[in-house]
Design an enzyme around this catalytic site. Structure first.
Site, short mmCIF file in Angstrom:
data_model
loop_
_atom_site.label_atom_id
_atom_site.label_comp_id
_atom_site.label_asym_id
_atom_site.label_seq_id
_atom_site.Cartn_x
_atom_site.Cartn_y
_atom_site.Cartn_z
N SER A 148 -10.05 -0.61 7.23
CA SER A 148 -9.42 -0.47 5.90
C SER A 148 -8.68 -1.69 5.39
CB SER A 148 -8.47 0.73 5.91
OG SER A 148 -9.20 1.92 5.80
N LYS B 220 0.84 -1.20 0.00
CA LYS B 220 0.00 0.00 0.00
C LYS B 220 0.88 1.25 0.00
CE LYS B 220 -3.96 1.90 2.63
NZ LYS B 220 -4.80 1.74 3.85
N SER C 193 -9.84 1.49 2.92
CA SER C 193 -8.98 2.25 2.06
C SER C 193 -7.91 1.42 1.36
CB SER C 193 -8.29 3.34 2.88
OG SER C 193 -7.41 2.76 3.82
#
Ligand SMILES: [Mg+2]
Ligand SMILES: [Zn+2]
Lengths: 95, 487, 485
Positions: free
Chosen positions: C175, C76, C151
């Site tokens: 997330s 990420k 997310s």
């Protein structure tokens, strides 16, 4: 408690985020619907509850007084949008 | 109410001035409060900036134990309550030299609570209350005068540990402020927690000033004068501000609670920021940090490191050395002075040492604008000079001549005495010869003396001294002369 | 041999160690597939060339003692990676190249893993659908108009589409677990303080935790084992003995007590989710676990409290993005003007909205009514869990109240978007570990997940439960590679 346009503009000032009138009106609407939903917390009596200050149930760990980070001026300045090799540069400030 | 109280008079109305100080004292430490970069003063710009200090994404604060100890130590020196649990908060505001967009400080729960500082006023001791002491980070520095079109930012100071020491509104005059700052600085220097160097910004203060009519016990509206970095300026700012406020009140106007700046060029204070930009710091506990906690043992261990502090030392000087309170106060007021004094008296007479340090040495330092640590005369050599007086080798007068020579060149006074032949003449035979010579060449005066003009004795002493080129032992000259004239 | 791309992380590790496959083979295979999968918009930065060189280097002098020997991983873009652009999917960090590495990613590279790229996410991790990224929304490999969740949507999409054998995300309110649930993969949020936050772009400091996203529970245990470490550079990192989660993995959970909180049966929960939860209970019973009804009475207040606490911390954490030290700067007539324009143009709408919420709840006169109130509610929620854990070893809930939704469906209704995290947020507020495992499909064949919540630092416990359920559920993620054709 409802949030008016003046408050929205005050918050935007405090946040240092400029918004135009159209955006301010949209935000006024969004924030009001969000805070209306948030207000459900008021149904809950919390008079005798201690606030949670830290989720990690331990205390602050100490570091020794030693200089470890040194000679990294280049690293520190290299990402700045405007620099003169020695300093960060911002628009002229008048005090 | 003593008659030398500091009051502002307007239209015959007298106003009392109420002052409180928020002193920012830089903690003496090698590295910063929450990062591992150096704190050294005067380094090249941005060379002492870590990724934490410059607020890079993902960087986190980790607290320096030594800075915590320093704060606790200072708290002990201020006779204050040490809080075993305290909280770090974020104070949010935007400024070019505040990289995080917040300052880590302590708001509701500081590390040190209430304490006291005692001032030595001419009228006697006065206790000033300390409200609190908390730890916080310093900001960087904005430089406006290098580049004509931009402001430059140096983050070397960003993250340096500060102790904010907040007094109660107990101060009543610029002179008390002077004594308060000096006393605070003295205590911290004794403790080794702050070097107190105001030129380098290690000690600065926000000054809160309000006035009220004499007799009233209600506090007036105060103004805060930000970041004043010399005692002189603090005093001038208070003087100006007190007059300004008294005038406002006399004119029937109210004093606005506001933050002001002291303009050192105009010797005036002026409002700092427009009201619409009034600060809302949005304090909240820093979620990157946990509560700061320690136990009694931690405090006890620090207590063991506390040296003798100025007030204790003063009492010792008075009791043990029979110094006057005045002399003792002067000698302990500064750590270096007291160290100098204690070094000198290791081998010399206490009373003479006190006289010479507070007299000749202070005059010399004043004249040359020097700190005692920079004294051109070492304590060892001053001690030797005093011993030369005590054992009669030289007279006090010659000592002053030698002191003068030593001030230019820190030399062993014994060598100076040798080289310059300044040794006191104490041989009775030699002195008797000199005296006889003087009496012989002043027969008329001898007769006048004998017929009752006693005052001439001083004249004979002077002549003998002159004849000995100032080296004659004055006590012996007196004695021999008296014997001869009266015999 | 099965297709390399279909192997789990653990299988790959074993095959590298037995010299059946080289690091370069794996790396180039994943790179090729990633190159074919641009449609998903999962990557924001590719480090393919660098990765290939690293894999060659690994192969010339392989160290088989490493836990992730020569394994390529995409991560990420919230993790700072040394000399590799890190943006948090925000314009305000455009062109930001850190000179440092986050502790969590450092741990991966230290165990032999190789970075192949940075994955898209919601801007500053603020979002539940990956529609707030400055670099455009991520598409779910499940369907071409579906959000992958957020997310960590890029991570979920990349993993489900097999562009990386495993990945990592961050979880502030769900997330990791919500996108894992939406895309049919395993995602774990560790106990607060387990994985270091050093070098992770902060969203809400008291809630943020990094965690693994993997194809199965065994991989999850392995990744957590590598990621989790005590870090003196993070004052909230906890020093506890971290077990070898993967080798300790125990499929026998006989006698474990599993709580079912009645308050999680919320309005608007689909009947499919209801059924899934029921099935989950039965699987657990089949494994010999004991099901116990419990109550977490303050569950309903978790989300509104979260939407005070998280924005408050974010408003302060994001104050550092001011155009002075790094990233994007807009020209301004003076300093304040520069700040206001930089932040107005540099942040997207959702981030700005949350900064404003956070600024408001902390501002003078409102602190007690909002922030302090929320911290008290947080305490009550924590107490709920503490009480529950006196009776049970773990708690079973659905991961989300519904399956993945269509792109654009909830974009204009922030509150309905926030409601997505209703089952995950309480876990963050209480700092607990939680894992989402794929458990079934809805009528559209969209994946659904179940969440297991554990006691603080009992990651092993929930991994074991997940491991045994996984076997019973026998979920197989099927995508038809539509984005490649
Ligand atoms: Mg102040
Ligand atoms: Zn301060």
């Amino acid at each position: 408690m409802s949030i008016d346009l003046k408050t929205v503009k005050h918050i935007s000032k405090l946040s240092r985020i400029s918004i135009d009138d159209q955006k301010a009106k949209k935000l006024e609407k969004d924030l009001n619907s969000i805070f209306k939903w948030i207000e459900q917390l008021n149904q809950l009596n919390t008079d005798n509850v201690d606030p949670l200050t830290s989720i990690a149930e331990t205390t602050l760990r100490f570091r020794k007084d030693q200089i470890v980070s040194k000679n990294i001026r280049e690293d520190v300045l290299k990402n700045s949008p405007k620099d003169n090799k020695d300093y960060f540069v911002v628009p002229k400030v008048v005090e | 109410m003593s008659k030398d109280q500091y009051l502002i008079e307007k239209n015959g109305n007298k106003y009392e001035v109420i002052i409180g100080l928020e002193v920012h004292a830089q903690v003496l430490s090698d590295s910063k409060l929450f990062s591992t970069s150096a704190t050294k003063f005067g380094s090249e710009p941005n060379t002492q900036v870590s990724l934490v200090d410059a607020a890079f994404p993902g960087m986190l604060p980790v607290i320096n134990e030594f800075c915590v100890r320093q704060a606790v130590k200072t708290g002990i020196g201020l006779n204050a309550k040490i809080n075993k649990k305290s909280i770090f908060d974020r104070k949010n505001y935007f400024y070019a030299d505040l990289p995080q967009g917040y300052q880590i400080s302590q708001y509701k729960d500081p590390i040190v609570g209430e304490g006291t500082v005692v001032l030595d006023l001419p009228s006697g001791p006065k206790t000033i209350g300390i409200e609190r002491l908390h730890l916080e980070q310093d900001a960087g520095k904005s430089i406006h005068d290098i580049d004509p079109t931009s402001t430059l930012v140096d983050l070397n100071r960003s993250g340096v540990a500060l102790m904010e020491i907040v007094s109660k509104p107990d101060l009543r005059s610029p002179e008390e402020v002077n004594l308060y700052i000096k006393k605070l600085r003295s205590i911290m220097r004794y403790l080794g927690t702050c070097d107190g160097n105001m030129q380098e910004g290690s000690l600065r203060a926000d000054v809160n000033v309000s006035v009220r009519k004499v007799g009233s016990d209600k506090l007036g509206t105060r103004c805060e004068i930000k970041n004043v970095n010399s005692i002189k300026f603090m005093q001038m700012a208070i003087e100006y501000e007190a007059n300004r406020q008294a005038e406002l009140l006399e004119e029937g106007n109210a004093v606005d609670q506001e933050t002001r700046l002291f303009d050192t060029k105009k010797n005036k204070t002026r409002p700092m920021r427009s009201k619409e930009d009034a600060h809302d710091y949005r304090y909240f506990p820093d979620p990157d940090l946990l509560p700061l906690e320690f136990d009694d043992q931690f405090i006890e261990n620090i207590k063991k490191e506390i040296p003798e502090l100025p007030d204790q030392k003063k009492n010792r000087f008075i009791e043990k050395f029979k110094l006057s309170p005045y002399e003792a106060t002067i000698l302990v007021s500064d750590l270096d002075t007291s160290k100098f004094f204690e070094k000198v008296i290791e081998k010399s007479d206490v009373k003479l040492s006190a006289n010479w340090i507070t007299g000749e040495l202070f005059a010399l330092l004043n004249e040359n604008n020097l700190e005692i640590a920079e004294s051109p005369i070492s304590p060892e050599n001053l001690s030797k000079l005093i011993n030369l007086i005590s054992n009669g080798t030289i007279s006090g007068k010659i000592a002053k001549t030698i002191f003068e020579i030593m001030s230019k060149e820190d030399k062993d006074p014994n060598i100076i005495v040798e080289e310059k032949g300044l040794k006191q003449e104490s041989d009775p035979k030699a002195l008797e010869d000199l005296i006889q010579k003087v009496l012989n060449s002043n027969e008329d005066k001898v007769n006048e003396y004998k017929s009752g003009k006693d005052k001439l004795f001083g004249f004979f002493v002077g002549q003998v001294m002159k004849e000995s080129k100032g080296k004659g032992n004055p006590q012996m000259i007196n004695k021999i002369l008296k014997d001869k004239l009266n015999g | 041999m099965a297709n390399l791309i279909d192997l789990t992380l653990s299988d790959l590790v074993n095959k590298v160690k037995s010299k059946e496959i080289s690091s370069k083979e794996i790396t180039s295979t994943y790179i090729d597939r990633s190159k074919q999968s641009k449609k998903l918009n999962a990557y924001v930065e590719e480090t393919f060339d660098r990765a290939l060189k690293s894999s060659e280097k690994f192969d010339t002098k392989p160290d088989f003692k490493k836990k992730l020997p020569g394994i390529p991983l995409a991560v990420k873009d919230l993790f700072c990676t040394k000399n590799v652009k890190t943006t948090a999917s925000s314009k305000i960090l455009e062109n930001f190249i850190p000179s440092y590495e986050s502790t969590v990613t450092e741990n991966l590279w230290n165990e032999g893993a190789i970075l192949i790229g940075k994955l898209n996410c919601d801007e500053f991790a603020m979002g539940s659908s990956n529609e707030t990224s400055h670099f455009g929304n991520v598409i779910s490999p499940i369907d071409d108009n579906l959000v992958p969740g957020g997310s960590s949507g890029g991570s979920a999409s990349a993993l489900a589409a097999k562009l990386t054998p495993a990945t990592i995300g961050t979880d502030t309110g769900g997330s990791i677990r919500q996108p894992a649930s939406f895309t049919g993969i395993v995602g774990l949020k560790p106990t607060y303080g387990s994985c270091s936050r050093y070098g992770i772009v902060a969203f809400a400091s008291s809630l943020d935790q990094a965690g693994p996203m993997t194809r199965d529970v065994k991989d999850c245990a392995l990744m957590l084992e590598v990621m989790s470490s005590f870090d003196p550079k993070d004052s909230t990192s906890i020093n506890f003995k971290r077990p070898n989660y993967s080798s300790n993995l125990n499929i026998n959970i006989k006698g474990k007590k599993i709580g079912i909180p009645k308050e999680y049966r919320v309005d608007g929960m689909t009947s499919e989710i209801e059924k899934l939860w029921e099935k989950g209970k039965n699987y657990l019973k089949d494994c010999g676990a004991e099901i116990i009804d419990i109550s977490l009475p303050h569950t309903n207040y978790a989300l509104p409290a979260y939407y005070i606490v998280a924005p408050a911390e974010a408003s302060s954490n994001l104050a550092r993005y001011d155009g002075v030290k790094y990233g994007f700067r807009a020209d301004g007539e003076n300093l304040i003007d520069m700040y206001e324009k930089t932040r107005s143009q540099g942040f997207g709408d959702e981030v700005k909205r949350r900064i404003m919420i956070g600024t408001y709840v902390l501002s003078s006169g409102y602190y007690d009514a909002y922030y302090l109130k929320a911290q008290k509610v947080r305490k009550l929620i924590k107490n709920d869990f503490d009480n529950a854990f006196n009776k049970v070893d773990a708690i079973l809930t659905p991961s989300t109240p519904s399956s993945a939704f269509k792109i654009g469906d909830k974009k204009d209704d922030p509150v309905s978007m926030y409601l997505n995290d209703i089952f995950t947020v309480p876990v963050n507020l209480a700092g607990l570990p939680g894992i989402s495992i794929p458990a079934g499909l809805d009528k559209n064949n969209y994946p659904l997940g179940l969440q297991i919540i554990g006691k603080p630092f009992d990651e092993q416990g929930i991994l074991d439960i997940a491991y045994s359920m996984e076997e019973k559920i026998n979920f197989k993620l099927k995508t038809n590679d539509w984005w490649i054709k």
